[in-house]
Design an enzyme around this catalytic site. Structure first.
Site, PDB file in Angstrom:
ATOM      1  N   ARG A 289       0.830  -1.294   0.022  1.00  0.00           N
ATOM      2  CA  ARG A 289      -0.010  -0.009   0.021  1.00  0.00           C
ATOM      3  C   ARG A 289       0.790   1.127   0.071  1.00  0.00           C
ATOM      4  O   ARG A 289       0.698   2.211  -0.777  1.00  0.00           O
ATOM      5  CB  ARG A 289      -0.854  -0.125   1.339  1.00  0.00           C
ATOM      6  CG  ARG A 289      -1.639   1.228   1.409  1.00  0.00           C
ATOM      7  CD  ARG A 289      -2.461   1.240   2.587  1.00  0.00           C
ATOM      8  NE  ARG A 289      -2.498  -0.128   3.118  1.00  0.00           N
ATOM      9  CZ  ARG A 289      -3.817  -0.632   3.394  1.00  0.00           C
ATOM     10  NH1 ARG A 289      -4.787  -0.062   3.252  1.00  0.00           N
ATOM     11  NH2 ARG A 289      -3.581  -1.757   3.941  1.00  0.00           N
ATOM     12  N   THR A 290       1.905   1.276   1.041  1.00  0.00           N
ATOM     13  CA  THR A 290       2.863   2.457   1.009  1.00  0.00           C
ATOM     14  C   THR A 290       3.410   2.746  -0.247  1.00  0.00           C
ATOM     15  O   THR A 290       3.486   3.831  -0.818  1.00  0.00           O
ATOM     16  CB  THR A 290       3.573   2.184   2.265  1.00  0.00           C
ATOM     17  OG1 THR A 290       2.783   2.228   3.496  1.00  0.00           O
ATOM     18  CG2 THR A 290       4.424   3.611   2.471  1.00  0.00           C
TER      19      THR A 290
ATOM     20  N   LYS B   4      22.918 -10.334  -2.208  1.00  0.00           N
ATOM     21  CA  LYS B   4      24.232 -10.730  -2.814  1.00  0.00           C
ATOM     22  C   LYS B   4      25.457  -9.953  -1.967  1.00  0.00           C
ATOM     23  O   LYS B   4      26.761 -10.205  -2.442  1.00  0.00           O
ATOM     24  CB  LYS B   4      24.393 -10.169  -4.119  1.00  0.00           C
ATOM     25  CG  LYS B   4      23.277 -10.880  -4.920  1.00  0.00           C
ATOM     26  CD  LYS B   4      23.546 -10.348  -6.525  1.00  0.00           C
ATOM     27  CE  LYS B   4      22.322 -10.639  -7.425  1.00  0.00           C
ATOM     28  NZ  LYS B   4      21.982  -9.647  -8.272  1.00  0.00           N
TER      29      LYS B   4
ATOM     30  N   ARG C 116      11.996   2.839   2.938  1.00  0.00           N
ATOM     31  CA  ARG C 116      11.321   2.177   3.936  1.00  0.00           C
ATOM     32  C   ARG C 116      12.227   1.060   4.318  1.00  0.00           C
ATOM     33  O   ARG C 116      12.667   0.294   3.728  1.00  0.00           O
ATOM     34  CB  ARG C 116      10.320   1.261   3.046  1.00  0.00           C
ATOM     35  CG  ARG C 116       9.484   0.248   4.110  1.00  0.00           C
ATOM     36  CD  ARG C 116       8.402   1.075   4.936  1.00  0.00           C
ATOM     37  NE  ARG C 116       7.410   0.046   5.298  1.00  0.00           N
ATOM     38  CZ  ARG C 116       6.135   0.380   5.331  1.00  0.00           C
ATOM     39  NH1 ARG C 116       5.727   1.690   5.442  1.00  0.00           N
ATOM     40  NH2 ARG C 116       5.118  -0.551   5.745  1.00  0.00           N
TER      41      ARG C 116
ATOM     42  N   HIS D   4       7.189   7.359  10.919  1.00  0.00           N
ATOM     43  CA  HIS D   4       6.381   7.121   9.546  1.00  0.00           C
ATOM     44  C   HIS D   4       5.578   8.391   9.166  1.00  0.00           C
ATOM     45  O   HIS D   4       4.437   8.415   9.237  1.00  0.00           O
ATOM     46  CB  HIS D   4       5.605   6.081   9.719  1.00  0.00           C
ATOM     47  CG  HIS D   4       4.979   5.505   8.368  1.00  0.00           C
ATOM     48  ND1 HIS D   4       5.161   6.160   7.091  1.00  0.00           N
ATOM     49  CD2 HIS D   4       4.078   4.405   8.001  1.00  0.00           C
ATOM     50  CE1 HIS D   4       4.556   5.423   6.259  1.00  0.00           C
ATOM     51  NE2 HIS D   4       3.803   4.455   6.698  1.00  0.00           N
TER      52      HIS D   4
END
Lengths: 182, 323
Positions: B67-68, B95, B117, B147
């Protein structure tokens, strides 16, 4: 240095607006447009458009544009901190639009406004009405109806202050001119 | 953490958006006002403005969130920016590439803004500190820390429904301890002058220093939501169940789940908010979530406008700083 001079009194501005309205009436009659819509550009253009909207007795509600999201100098000066919502409370498609601004100088504001209008739809036509036309054009944009064509020094600004009364002042900064009234 | 606010440019304008902490009421109000102007764009024929044409925005997601990420992507596209979506958890870090190496590589691709994020608190700050000077960073959630865009879209939703923050009573209910959303909301509500902020939840899920945040603490839902104007429900993160912080979902719902009858304690015109995704029957009853006082889906729409505002403000001051 920062002196702000009154250029046209409220009574003189009212008279200019009447002249613009009369010129618009005959212009619209000449081309056979009987149902135009009117859109003013924030802030001065919106004040003027409100008066013209009333004077011309236009049925559709008044439209207003804030062209901040369409400016070509965003990458130079950043976001306008005082952006207001654009409100076009009617369908643009196939409508004849009277676009209204207070002062026409470089033509960049009008270019931005027309770009924004086309993101709302495809108008039948746009005519441009401004209270003041001054020198300094940087784009090939000319008004259809003008109230006054003063000679203003290049370093000076002519600004419509309002919303009531509407006056034209000359000074070095638009912000200072608008603040003077508050 | 350093108190020198790297979020602001030399002219005091927003350069990065990492946390609500340290931002003035004026800046938060500017964000809300700018977002207001962006809301109309989704109703037009062309749902885009040319503001960020030619700019590249990279969604750098080290933690998945559909969603974000999607709302950031929609916001960037409505501003006419080009968008790169990088899901790093499944990409180069696997990696063995370091965060800085990833950053340098993306900068070499001329990215102008990172939306970050990350599961670790401070990740977005780290990237902002090490990013090239012409690059802006937006925090889309870091660990338990912040947030800020979620908090601002919540403020926008509240302002739309309630007007001024002065005189409002707002309750935040649930797992406050682990919630970066709650932390940012509390800061934003207090900065904007909310009269009373209440935290409601079980003792195990409330921070020990809660009262120092300038809030009132309640352990009982009925008592806590009495006469509030806004109820913000938080998602109960189910992984907390395993940490022995909670007895069971069922018992949690009995004590802290929002039902119609419980909502009667709030003001008649109270609105119910939730950052999503909702756990129906855990923290909120379906009847409330889908009911007339729920503004949960509006929050999602407003989230796009808020993200457009923050992106255009940060990118605008960035180009000015680079001049």
């Amino acid at each position: 240095m920062n002196e702000i001079k009154l250029y046209q009194t409220a009574a003189a501005v009212d008279k200019l607006i009447e002249q613009v309205a009369a010129a618009l009436r005959s212009r619209l009659a000449a081309v056979g447009i009987d149902d135009p819509v009117i859109i003013g550009i924030h802030t001065g253009g919106a004040w003027l458009a409100e008066r013209l909207h009333h004077a011309l007795g236009i049925d559709a509600p008044l439209g207003t544009l804030d062209i901040s999201f369409y400016r070509d100098d965003y990458t130079r000066i950043g976001m306008n901190p005082q952006v207001r919502p654009s409100r076009i409370p009617f369908s643009i498609d196939n409508r004849h639009i009277i676009l209204v601004d207070d002062v026409l100088q470089t033509g960049r504001t009008i270019r931005a406004a027309m770009n924004e209008i086309f993101d709302y739809g495809r108008p039948a036509s746009i005519i441009l009405a401004t209270l003041v036309e001054r020198g300094g054009r940087e784009l090939p944009i000319e008004p259809d109806v003008v109230g006054i064509r003063p000679v203003i020094e290049p370093g000076e600004q002519i600004t419509l202050t309002g919303p009531s009364p509407l006056e034209l002042v000359v000074g070095q900064s638009k912000t200072a001119a608008r603040k003077r009234q508050k | 953490m350093s108190k020198q606010n790297i979020q602001l440019g030399p002219d005091g304008r927003l350069r990065h958006f990492l946390t609500i902490d340290g931002l003035s009421r004026e800046i938060l109000t500017d964000i809300l006002d700018t977002a207001e102007s962006f809301t109309g764009i989704s109703e037009r024929t062309v749902k885009k403005v040319p503001l960020l044409r030619g700019k590249v925005i990279c969604n750098l997601f080290f933690e998945t969130s559909t969603r974000t990420r999607t709302t950031f992507e929609v916001a960037a596209k409505r501003l006419s920016a080009d968008v790169l979506n990088l899901n790093i958890s499944t990409s180069s870090t696997a990696k063995g590439e370091t965060l800085l190496d990833t950053l340098r590589n993306l900068e070499a691709m001329h990215v102008d803004m990172f939306v970050v994020r990350h599961a670790d608190s401070g990740a977005a700050h780290f990237i902002a500190r090490h990013a090239a000077p012409h690059v802006s960073v937006i925090n889309a959630g870091d660990g338990h820390h912040a947030h800020p865009t979620q908090a601002m879209l919540d403020m926008f939703t509240i302002r739309r429904h309630k007007g001024d923050f002065a005189g409002l009573r707002v309750a935040i209910v649930g797992d406050i301890l682990h919630s970066r959303v709650a932390r940012s909301q509390i800061l934003a509500l207090n900065t904007l002058g909310t009269s009373e902020v209440r935290l409601i939840g079980p003792r195990t899920l409330l921070p020990a220093d809660a009262r120092s945040l300038g809030v009132h603490v309640y352990y009982d839902l009925d008592e806590g939501i009495r006469d509030v104007d806004v109820v913000i429900m938080l998602r109960l993160q189910k992984e907390r169940m395993h940490g022995a912080l909670l007895p069971s979902e069922h018992e949690y719902f009995q004590l802290f789940g929002l039902t119609e009858s419980r909502l009667q304690h709030a003001k008649q015109d109270a609105i119910v908010m939730h950052p999503g995704p909702i756990n129906r029957g855990v923290e909120i009853d379906s009847q409330v979530a889908d009911g007339p006082r729920s503004v949960i889906l509006q929050q999602v729409s407003f989230g796009i406008a808020i993200r457009m505002a923050v992106m255009s403000m940060a990118m605008g001051s960035q180009t000015q700083a680079a001049k």
